[in-house]
Design a protein around this motif. Sequence first.
Motif, PDB file in Angstrom:
ATOM      1  N   TYR A   1       0.833  -1.198   0.000  1.00 34.75           N
ATOM      2  CA  TYR A   1       0.000   0.000   0.000  1.00 34.75           C
ATOM      3  C   TYR A   1       0.877   1.260   0.000  1.00 34.75           C
ATOM      4  O   TYR A   1       1.757   1.400  -0.833  1.00 34.75           O
ATOM      5  N   LEU A   2       0.651   2.152   0.938  1.00 34.67           N
ATOM      6  CA  LEU A   2       1.409   3.396   1.031  1.00 34.67           C
ATOM      7  C   LEU A   2       2.455   3.268   2.122  1.00 34.67           C
ATOM      8  O   LEU A   2       2.175   2.743   3.205  1.00 34.67           O
ATOM      9  N   GLN A   3       3.668   3.742   1.848  1.00 31.27           N
ATOM     10  CA  GLN A   3       4.716   3.658   2.862  1.00 31.27           C
ATOM     11  C   GLN A   3       4.320   4.436   4.114  1.00 31.27           C
ATOM     12  O   GLN A   3       3.632   5.445   4.043  1.00 31.27           O
TER      13      GLN A   3
ATOM     14  N   SER B   1      -3.470  11.343  13.979  1.00 33.15           N
ATOM     15  CA  SER B   1      -3.432  12.805  13.852  1.00 33.15           C
ATOM     16  C   SER B   1      -2.186  13.373  14.505  1.00 33.15           C
ATOM     17  O   SER B   1      -1.529  14.259  13.954  1.00 33.15           O
ATOM     18  N   HIS B   2      -1.845  12.861  15.687  1.00 28.58           N
ATOM     19  CA  HIS B   2      -0.643  13.304  16.383  1.00 28.58           C
ATOM     20  C   HIS B   2       0.004  12.141  17.128  1.00 28.58           C
ATOM     21  O   HIS B   2      -0.690  11.282  17.665  1.00 28.58           O
TER      22      HIS B   2
ATOM     23  N   PHE C   1       1.602  11.316   9.799  1.00 26.42           N
ATOM     24  CA  PHE C   1       2.077  11.324   8.420  1.00 26.42           C
ATOM     25  C   PHE C   1       3.452  11.976   8.319  1.00 26.42           C
ATOM     26  O   PHE C   1       4.313  11.507   7.571  1.00 26.42           O
ATOM     27  N   GLU C   2       3.662  13.037   9.082  1.00 29.93           N
ATOM     28  CA  GLU C   2       4.957  13.724   9.065  1.00 29.93           C
ATOM     29  C   GLU C   2       6.062  12.813   9.599  1.00 29.93           C
ATOM     30  O   GLU C   2       7.177  12.771   9.058  1.00 29.93           O
ATOM     31  N   PHE C   3       5.758  12.078  10.656  1.00 28.99           N
ATOM     32  CA  PHE C   3       6.724  11.125  11.219  1.00 28.99           C
ATOM     33  C   PHE C   3       7.100  10.071  10.187  1.00 28.99           C
ATOM     34  O   PHE C   3       8.277   9.774   9.958  1.00 28.99           O
ATOM     35  N   ALA C   4       6.079   9.487   9.541  1.00 30.57           N
ATOM     36  CA  ALA C   4       6.316   8.427   8.560  1.00 30.57           C
ATOM     37  C   ALA C   4       7.094   8.950   7.363  1.00 30.57           C
ATOM     38  O   ALA C   4       7.993   8.268   6.845  1.00 30.57           O
TER      39      ALA C   4
ATOM     40  N   ALA D   1       9.209  11.449   7.235  1.00 35.47           N
ATOM     41  CA  ALA D   1      10.609  11.702   7.604  1.00 35.47           C
ATOM     42  C   ALA D   1      11.403  10.400   7.653  1.00 35.47           C
ATOM     43  O   ALA D   1      12.549  10.338   7.194  1.00 35.47           O
ATOM     44  N   LEU D   2      10.797   9.342   8.195  1.00 35.02           N
ATOM     45  CA  LEU D   2      11.462   8.047   8.278  1.00 35.02           C
ATOM     46  C   LEU D   2      11.675   7.456   6.894  1.00 35.02           C
ATOM     47  O   LEU D   2      12.741   6.897   6.584  1.00 35.02           O
ATOM     48  N   TYR D   3      10.679   7.584   6.036  1.00 36.68           N
ATOM     49  CA  TYR D   3      10.796   7.096   4.656  1.00 36.68           C
ATOM     50  C   TYR D   3      11.909   7.829   3.912  1.00 36.68           C
ATOM     51  O   TYR D   3      12.751   7.203   3.249  1.00 36.68           O
ATOM     52  N   ASN D   4      11.927   9.146   4.016  1.00 41.14           N
ATOM     53  CA  ASN D   4      12.957   9.936   3.340  1.00 41.14           C
ATOM     54  C   ASN D   4      14.352   9.572   3.839  1.00 41.14           C
ATOM     55  O   ASN D   4      15.317   9.539   3.064  1.00 41.14           O
ATOM     56  N   GLN D   5      14.459   9.295   5.120  1.00 45.10           N
ATOM     57  CA  GLN D   5      15.740   8.904   5.699  1.00 45.10           C
ATOM     58  C   GLN D   5      16.218   7.580   5.108  1.00 45.10           C
ATOM     59  O   GLN D   5      17.391   7.430   4.752  1.00 45.10           O
ATOM     60  N   ALA D   6      15.309   6.610   4.996  1.00 42.82           N
ATOM     61  CA  ALA D   6      15.668   5.305   4.450  1.00 42.82           C
ATOM     62  C   ALA D   6      16.104   5.415   2.986  1.00 42.82           C
ATOM     63  O   ALA D   6      17.098   4.809   2.575  1.00 42.82           O
ATOM     64  N   ILE D   7      15.357   6.187   2.209  1.00 44.96           N
ATOM     65  CA  ILE D   7      15.689   6.349   0.787  1.00 44.96           C
ATOM     66  C   ILE D   7      17.015   7.089   0.629  1.00 44.96           C
ATOM     67  O   ILE D   7      17.852   6.743  -0.215  1.00 44.96           O
ATOM     68  N   LYS D   8      17.243   8.097   1.459  1.00 44.61           N
ATOM     69  CA  LYS D   8      18.500   8.853   1.399  1.00 44.61           C
ATOM     70  C   LYS D   8      19.685   7.956   1.724  1.00 44.61           C
ATOM     71  O   LYS D   8      20.790   8.137   1.184  1.00 44.61           O
ATOM     72  N   MET D   9      19.469   6.968   2.587  1.00 45.54           N
ATOM     73  CA  MET D   9      20.547   6.050   2.943  1.00 45.54           C
ATOM     74  C   MET D   9      20.844   5.039   1.832  1.00 45.54           C
ATOM     75  O   MET D   9      21.831   4.324   1.885  1.00 45.54           O
TER      76      MET D   9
END
Length: 309
Positions: free
Chosen positions: A39-41, A49-50, A63-66, A68-76
């Motif tokens: 589905y969606l990462q 909500s929070h 959503f913001e937490f997820a 940031a974690l996704y971007n971190q994994a892809i950047k790595m």
Amino acid sequence: MTEKQIMTDVLIVGAGTAGLTAAVYAARAGKSVKLVEQYLQGGQIINASHVENFPGFESIAGFEFAEALYNQAIKMGAEIAYDKVTGLHDYGNHKGVQTEYGGELLAKTVILATGARVRPLGMDNEDKFIGAGVSYCATCDGAFFKDKNVAVVGGGNTALDDALVLSSTSKNVYLIHRSKTCSAEKRLLEKLQEHKNVHFLLESEVTALNGTDKLESLNVRDNVSQTEQVLDVEAVFIAIGHIPDNKAFAALVELDAYGYIKTDENCATSCPGIFAAGDGRAKKVRQLTTAAADGTEAALAACDYIDLL
């Protein structure tokens, strides 16, 4: 293995908190990493909500937490493919992951981080009214019922968080829970009790979903007095827990009686080279912090396994 097939070091099934954390750690260890997500990462946390119980964040949108974690994994250096995993095969020193559209993916190790899907009430009309008054995500669908009467079923953190989200837009919010007390965090309960438009129907349960083309009302039984009332609501948000989705792996890894994957303290399953992390793993506590911890443990164990091949 043909020449065209690429061998990944660590293949992670699921891109929720556990899977993304595992991707970060495995990539940092210099391993090639691929995530497969149906589905969606981000997983279930994107519907919150929070988030107020993750160390280091006083409050952050799910959503913001997820993201940031996704971007971190892809950047790595982790890669992600959107596909459904339909099975696993053990080839000894490597594994085969069958997918619905991409064929078989090969990896030295596999981390199962599939989480769990929402548990339905299992009542007549439930499937019929999905999208027409029945929902499992207040953050997603709550805005459609502004100034309307709605209900939430459940007594855990998710249910109370849903009720809190709905209380700011809906006319009345009825929280229906079969137990005498809610299992949610005390702070969340206290915050919800401050809202005058939230009504607690404890020791009660839904017995019918009524309507023609859409939900129009609920039958709710008081389990103490054994009386039943009709509650006029235009939506019900169901938050009564989750069900693990591990049937595709049952032939290769051992599951418990409830369908959760059995592991040791290092997140290793009964099949060498396959690990499990997150809400789909058999354990007592399922929180955002434990999902991240599982992802860390599983990734490091997978890296150790690879190094010994």
